[in-house]
Design an enzyme around this catalytic site. Structure first.
Site, PDB file in Angstrom:
ATOM      1  N   THR A 236      56.656 -20.903-104.409  1.00 16.93           N
ATOM      2  CA  THR A 236      57.910 -20.585-105.095  1.00 16.93           C
ATOM      3  C   THR A 236      57.793 -19.287-105.886  1.00 16.93           C
ATOM      4  OG1 THR A 236      58.569 -22.868-105.231  1.00 16.93           O
ATOM      5  CG2 THR A 236      59.333 -21.466-107.011  1.00 16.93           C
TER       6      THR A 236
ATOM      7  N   THR B 242      56.595 -23.417-111.443  1.00 18.68           N
ATOM      8  CA  THR B 242      56.186 -23.654-110.060  1.00 18.68           C
ATOM      9  C   THR B 242      55.172 -24.774-110.035  1.00 18.68           C
ATOM     10  OG1 THR B 242      55.093 -22.765-108.112  1.00 18.68           O
ATOM     11  CG2 THR B 242      54.464 -21.798-110.219  1.00 18.68           C
ATOM     12  N   GLY B 243      55.268 -25.613-109.017  1.00 18.87           N
ATOM     13  CA  GLY B 243      54.337 -26.728-108.926  1.00 18.87           C
ATOM     14  C   GLY B 243      55.008 -27.914-108.284  1.00 18.87           C
TER      15      GLY B 243
ATOM     16  N   ARG C 208      65.865 -33.592-100.013  1.00 23.71           N
ATOM     17  CA  ARG C 208      65.088 -33.483-101.253  1.00 23.71           C
ATOM     18  C   ARG C 208      65.315 -32.124-101.951  1.00 23.71           C
ATOM     19  NH1 ARG C 208      60.985 -29.918-103.477  1.00 23.71           N
ATOM     20  NH2 ARG C 208      59.749 -31.134-104.923  1.00 23.71           N
ATOM     21  N   ILE C 209      65.527 -32.185-103.243  1.00 22.87           N
ATOM     22  CA  ILE C 209      65.649 -30.975-104.064  1.00 22.87           C
ATOM     23  C   ILE C 209      64.602 -31.063-105.172  1.00 22.87           C
ATOM     24  CG2 ILE C 209      67.156 -29.698-105.646  1.00 22.87           C
ATOM     25  CD1 ILE C 209      69.536 -30.969-104.028  1.00 22.87           C
ATOM     26  N   GLY C 210      63.919 -29.964-105.419  1.00 19.16           N
ATOM     27  CA  GLY C 210      62.879 -29.960-106.449  1.00 19.16           C
ATOM     28  C   GLY C 210      63.404 -29.506-107.797  1.00 19.16           C
TER      29      GLY C 210
HETATM   30  N1  ASP Z   1      58.471 -26.521-107.571  1.00 18.14           N
HETATM   31  C1  ASP Z   1      58.818 -26.360-106.181  1.00 18.14           C
HETATM   32  C2  ASP Z   1      59.456 -27.627-105.677  1.00 18.14           C
HETATM   33  O1  ASP Z   1      59.012 -28.696-106.038  1.00 18.14           O
HETATM   34  C3  ASP Z   1      57.669 -26.039-105.320  1.00 18.14           C
HETATM   35  C4  ASP Z   1      56.899 -24.819-105.742  1.00 18.14           C
HETATM   36  O2  ASP Z   1      56.767 -24.550-106.933  1.00 18.14           O
HETATM   37  O3  ASP Z   1      56.391 -24.127-104.848  1.00 18.14           O
HETATM   38  O4  ASP Z   1      60.354 -27.552-104.868  1.00 18.14           O
END
Ligand code: ASP
Length: 316
Positions: A183, A234-235, A211-213
């Site tokens: 991300t 990010t994570g 799914r949505i993060g």
């Molecule tokens: N936080 C993002 C998600 O869960 C993934 C990422 O940080 O790469 O969609």
């Protein structure tokens, strides 16, 4: 008003280890981050706004196939690319976000359009795509978003029907080793003392059921408030949603008087760790202080400011 300005960017956190990296790839990541910092710096240097600065950085990273946002986004269970993005202006708490959009060249442009030219904050799926068409946002065919690297990552796990987001799940551990958190995010403080935050992502490889993060969720993956901070995360998104991670940093600053750095450390090293929430975040405050905190092996990140700091880092 201050004369200082600062931009901080990230290109994802995760199990990013020097021994897994080739010198060429490392250089390509560094150059990508530097290019984003420079684009954003150019906006701020001319007295541009923090919102325009974070958008400029994100566009560069979305266009770079190495990062999991825009071009180069990960594949869903169905082999598609569904992207999420959000932007927030700390000067008036205006915000725009989109989720599960397809074929939008720069999802951050669409999120900004939602913020500026709709009565809403958050649009999703087909409706968001319809809005993109109506506003003349640039679209691209599926092929534009393709990258062999992400395709191979997906191919390796796409037939595993029992894949889930349970962190104890073996498939997911495999994915984590594959540096899946690509991300991108940016936070900036402009010369007017306004701050902004933005995040853009393809989400998680093999995601299903729409799914949505955390990335497009205001207060979770993205937040900005001149009174406190601008944050981009990010994570492993589910944990960042459950901890309301970026708003929690703001609350710790506003109600408990912590500095940006202290507040981010509490959220990343204590609150997220308690849920085994792997990842990190970048932040600025309205004085132009910057912070980059993560609990994973690495985080693609960089900072550049008006007092001469210019750093691009990957590992701990
Ligand atoms: N936080 C993002 C998600 O869960 C993934 C990422 O940080 O790469 O969609």
């Amino acid at each position: 008003m201050s004369d200082n300005f600062t931009i901080v960017v990230h290109g994802g956190a995760g199990t990013i280890l020097k021994e897994d990296m080739t010198p060429e790839l490392e250089k390509a990541y560094q150059e990508g981050l530097q290019e984003a910092l420079n684009a954003s710096y150019a906006v701020l240097e001319k007295g541009g706004t923090a919102v325009n600065a974070v958008k400029a950085a994100i566009v560069v990273l979305e266009d770079n196939v190495l990062f999991n946002a825009g071009r180069g986004s990960v594949f869903t269970k169905k082999g598609l690319q569904e992207m999420d993005a959000a932007i927030m202006d700390g000067s008036d708490l205006s915000a725009g976000a989109v989720a599960a959009v397809r074929n939008v060249r720069n999802p951050i442009e669409l999120a900004t359009e939602v913020m500026r030219n709709s009565n809403h904050v958050f649009l999703s799926g087909k409706g968001a795509n319809d809005f993109a068409i109506k506003q003349g946002i640039k679209l691209e065919p599926d092929e534009y978003f393709f990258s062999q690297f992400r395709y191979d990552q997906w191919k390796a796990i796409r037939d595993s029907d029992n894949y889930s987001l349970d962190h104890t799940n073996h498939q997911l551990e495999e994915l984590m080793r594959d540096k899946k958190f690509g991300t991108v995010g940016a936070v900036a403080c402009d010369i007017h003392g306004n701050i902004a935050g933005a995040t853009s992502t393809g989400g998680m490889t093999n995601k299903k059921y729409g799914r949505i993060g955390d990335s497009p969720l205001i207060g979770s993956g993205t937040y900005a408030n001149n009174k406190t901070c601008a944050i981009s995360c990010t994570g492993h998104g589910e944990m960042f949603i459950r901890t309301v991670a970026s708003y929690d940093v703001s609350c710790l600053m506003e109600y408990k008087g912590y500095s940006l750095q202290e507040a981010m450390e509490i959220v990343v090293h204590d609150k997220l760790m308690k849920l085994q929430g792997e990842g990190g975040m970048i932040g600025v405050d309205a004085k132009g202080n910057a912070a980059m905190v993560f609990n994973s092996a690495g985080m693609y990140r960089g900072v550049k400011n008006s007092t001469g700091r210019n750093e691009v880092l990957i590992y701990k």
